[in-house]
Design a protein around this motif. Structure first.
Motif, PDB file in Angstrom:
ATOM      1  N   LEU A   1       0.837  -1.200   0.000  1.00 58.32           N
ATOM      2  CA  LEU A   1       0.000   0.000   0.000  1.00 58.32           C
ATOM      3  C   LEU A   1       0.879   1.260   0.000  1.00 58.32           C
ATOM      4  O   LEU A   1       0.618   2.219  -0.725  1.00 58.32           O
ATOM      5  N   ALA A   2       1.947   1.217   0.814  1.00 58.28           N
ATOM      6  CA  ALA A   2       2.861   2.366   0.876  1.00 58.28           C
ATOM      7  C   ALA A   2       3.443   2.628  -0.507  1.00 58.28           C
ATOM      8  O   ALA A   2       3.548   3.771  -0.951  1.00 58.28           O
TER       9      ALA A   2
ATOM     10  N   ILE B   1       5.700   5.754   7.597  1.00 58.56           N
ATOM     11  CA  ILE B   1       4.992   5.053   8.691  1.00 58.56           C
ATOM     12  C   ILE B   1       4.985   3.555   8.387  1.00 58.56           C
ATOM     13  O   ILE B   1       5.349   2.735   9.226  1.00 58.56           O
ATOM     14  N   CYS B   2       4.585   3.232   7.160  1.00 60.80           N
ATOM     15  CA  CYS B   2       4.492   1.811   6.787  1.00 60.80           C
ATOM     16  C   CYS B   2       5.854   1.133   6.881  1.00 60.80           C
ATOM     17  O   CYS B   2       5.979   0.006   7.362  1.00 60.80           O
TER      18      CYS B   2
ATOM     19  N   LEU C   1       9.455  -2.466   9.770  1.00 55.11           N
ATOM     20  CA  LEU C   1      10.753  -2.755  10.406  1.00 55.11           C
ATOM     21  C   LEU C   1      10.550  -3.182  11.860  1.00 55.11           C
ATOM     22  O   LEU C   1      11.223  -4.082  12.351  1.00 55.11           O
ATOM     23  N   LEU C   2       9.600  -2.520  12.541  1.00 55.98           N
ATOM     24  CA  LEU C   2       9.328  -2.877  13.927  1.00 55.98           C
ATOM     25  C   LEU C   2       8.847  -4.323  14.015  1.00 55.98           C
ATOM     26  O   LEU C   2       9.296  -5.105  14.860  1.00 55.98           O
TER      27      LEU C   2
ATOM     28  N   MET D   1      -4.737   0.613   7.753  1.00 55.37           N
ATOM     29  CA  MET D   1      -4.630   0.271   6.332  1.00 55.37           C
ATOM     30  C   MET D   1      -6.009   0.225   5.686  1.00 55.37           C
ATOM     31  O   MET D   1      -6.226   0.740   4.601  1.00 55.37           O
ATOM     32  N   VAL D   2      -6.948  -0.453   6.385  1.00 57.44           N
ATOM     33  CA  VAL D   2      -8.287  -0.599   5.811  1.00 57.44           C
ATOM     34  C   VAL D   2      -8.914   0.784   5.628  1.00 57.44           C
ATOM     35  O   VAL D   2      -9.472   1.096   4.579  1.00 57.44           O
ATOM     36  N   SER D   3      -8.754   1.663   6.639  1.00 58.04           N
ATOM     37  CA  SER D   3      -9.392   2.978   6.507  1.00 58.04           C
ATOM     38  C   SER D   3      -8.732   3.785   5.400  1.00 58.04           C
ATOM     39  O   SER D   3      -9.401   4.482   4.650  1.00 58.04           O
ATOM     40  N   ILE D   4      -7.409   3.682   5.270  1.00 56.56           N
ATOM     41  CA  ILE D   4      -6.721   4.399   4.180  1.00 56.56           C
ATOM     42  C   ILE D   4      -7.183   3.845   2.828  1.00 56.56           C
ATOM     43  O   ILE D   4      -7.511   4.590   1.902  1.00 56.56           O
ATOM     44  N   THR D   5      -7.224   2.498   2.739  1.00 54.16           N
ATOM     45  CA  THR D   5      -7.631   1.882   1.476  1.00 54.16           C
ATOM     46  C   THR D   5      -9.043   2.313   1.103  1.00 54.16           C
ATOM     47  O   THR D   5      -9.336   2.676  -0.030  1.00 54.16           O
TER      48      THR D   5
END
Ligand code: ADP
Length: 555
Positions: A42-43, A62-63, A68-69, A232-236
């Protein structure tokens, strides 16, 4: 570097002797791996849609930090050497802080449509530097239990949890209290969606990890990344439904991605119960995305049909407009022609009466007769202007070319208009410095009309002083110029820009001369351009006089 001999695992090690895949719960892979994949894909989409915008860069970061985290957490679970696990524990604080800061930064820029200010940048940098400074101290990890391969979180973790709490409060404020740069409800809904998604992400992620830290039940933290999924879902959804980020990420792409990731992650799971859970859990979001896909296809079809209908309506309207425009030009032309004959008769007869052709007139009658003649002349010139505009617009202006001397014409016009200037107390001078023959090939009537118009304007717009008509040529450029220089009301740069438009009058014009129509320069420029010439205007400013230059090609 790292001491790889001290290990956290008793079983045999895979992959370069470092990783032990048996220690990690299978849910770890199901929760983390797909989320890393979704967030990176998505990023990438968002960034490729708007590479240079700050929001997409922040979203990408952010993504990336989140992935990485998660990778760091996976490594902690499966890495055997104590030193690697310890390093992973230390880095957690840093990653969490970066994610909290970036999320606030992202939502701020997204909703407000501008970058954060200098002091906020200083604050973010200070938080980052503080965390970096304490990362390897016991404020971060108090001690590391080599037996269980677990660290004891220090105050830095509480500090970062506090920052995350404040961040989520600020995010709620940003999302709901700020109206945003755009006012329409569509944009507001989109902002809510992104803002709520981001807040949900921070709260869910930090709550689960804080719970894990407090209770030392770290398995709970595994579901934490699902917060990212909410984001992610809200951004998508915002991208698909409200076209956030201006990218055309169509629902089919999202659906295919989700299915692909689902199927891919199932490859790693052997336990049928978990597969059931996964399938059950995925069924609902897939249902939603499917419905949204069907709706969006329907919308697409509808809008295509609507566009076709509009385009055919537009074509019809265009044809009708052209007809109307033609009818309007014809009407103006006919009306003007029919007005011209009676007005000529009025002014002709008034002039004959005044001159005594029909017998002596009294002194008392002289003034009203003068008025009649003046008004008739003004009306005739107005009609002429309208006729010219209608000829220009219908492309019916005819030009009869002949060769004549421009300076002779300019000189004659100056002589003709000098008495008018004198009557108003103005001096009208004529000068020339013509090196060549001064011959031009143009329409003589139109040329006279242009010069007459410009000199007449100078007389109209000069309350006191002088008007100079100066003819000069430039043989190298094969051009000849008539400058009309006056000491009148002058023009601002803004006025100069507009005066050649149709019906356009300067802001000060009315205070000096109330009878203008704003058509003279429009017509004059069109004529000059049609004859291969030009007219330009120049003035140092209001009350500083003006210079109009009419140029024609020598020939
Ligand atoms: P009109 O004189 O009827 O208003 P024109 O098209 O001839 O229309 O001129 C347009 C405008 O240009 C005028 O209203 C006036 O503001 C400005 N203008 C024209 N000539 C001059 C001049 N010599 N000095 C100052 N302003 C001028």
């Amino acid at each position: 570097m790292f001491d790889l001999t001290n290990t956290c695992s008793d079983t045999s090690l895979d992959l370069w002797g470092i990783f032990d895949f048996t220690i990690a719960p299978p849910l770890l892979f199901y929760s983390y791996v797909p989320i890393i994949l979704i967030s990176l894909i998505l990023a990438f989409f968002v960034l490729s849609g708007e590479r240079y915008s700050l929001v997409s860069k922040l979203f990408f970061l952010i993504c990336l930090s989140f992935s990485l985290l998660l990778l760091n957490e996976i490594i902690q679970w499966i890495a055997a050497p104590v030193s690697i696990v310890m390093l992973g524990w230390m880095l957690i604080s840093l990653f969490r802080l970066i994610i909290a800061i970036l999320t606030v930064y992202f939502v701020f820029v997204y909703i407000k449509g501008k970058d954060i200010d200098f002091w906020m940048k200083i604050l973010f940098s200070a938080l980052y530097i503080i965390t970096l400074l304490f990362i390897s101290t016991d404020l971060n990890i108090i001690y590391f239990d080599i037996e269980n391969c677990e660290g004891a979180p220090g105050v830095l973790w509480d500090f970062i949890n506090l920052i995350a709490t404040l961040s989520s409060v600020y995010l709620v404020y940003l999302t709901f209290a700020h109206k945003g740069i755009q006012e329409n409800s569509q944009d507001r809904k989109r902002n809510y969606l992104v803002g709520v998604g981001a807040t949900g992400f921070i709260i869910f992620f930090f709550l689960t990890s804080a719970y894990g830290d407090l209770t030392e039940i770290y398995d709970v933290a595994i579901i934490g990344p699902i917060g990212m999924l909410a984001f992610m879902v809200s951004i998508t959804f915002a991208i698909v439904k409200y076209r956030a980020f201006n990218i055309k990420l169509a629902p089919p792409v999202v659906l295919v991605l989700c299915l692909w990731i689902l199927v891919f992650s199932l490859l790693f799971i052997n336990d049928p119960t978990i597969i059931h859970y996964i399938e059950g859990g995925t069924l609902i979001p897939l249902g939603f995305i499917g419905i949204s896909l069907i709706k969006s296809i329907r919308r697409e079809i509808n809008s295509k049909e609507e566009a076709q209908r509009l385009s055919s309506d537009l074509q019809k309207a265009n044809v009708r407009l052209q007809e109307l425009d033609k009818a309007k030009s014809e009407f103006v032309s006919i009306a003007s022609h029919q007005l011209r004959s009676p007005i000529t008769a009025i002014s002709g007869y008034a002039s004959l009466i005044r001159e005594g052709t029909y017998g002596e007139i009294t002194a008392k009658l002289r003034e009203p007769l003068d008025r009649i003649e003046q008004s008739a002349r003004m009306m005739a010139s107005l009609i002429e202007d309208y006729l010219n505009v209608s000829r220009i617009e219908s492309g019916n202006m005819k030009y009869n070319y002949s060769s004549f001397s421009l300076h002779t014409e300019a000189n004659h016009i100056s002589d003709d208009l000098r008495p008018n200037a004198l009557k108003l107390g103005l001096v009208l001078l004529y000068k020339q410095s013509v090196a060549g023959s001064g011959l031009v090939s143009a329409d003589i009537g139109k040329t006279q009309q242009v010069i007459h118009n410009l000199v007449n304007n100078s007389i109209k717009y000069t309350p006191k002083g002088a008007i100079t008509v100066y003819v000069h040529d430039d043989l190298s450029k094969k051009r000849i110029y008539v400058d009309i220089i006056d000491t009148g009301i002058g023009m601002s740069a803004e006025t100069i820009n507009s005066i050649f438009g149709k019906f356009s009058r300067g802001s000060k014009a009315n205070s000096v001369n109330v009878t203008g129509t704003g058509l003279g320069l429009y017509v004059a420029l069109k004529m000059a351009l049609a004859m291969g010439g030009n007219i330009t205007a120049h003035s140092e400013g209001e009350d500083k006089g003006s210079t109009f230059t009419f140029e024609l090609p020598l020939g």
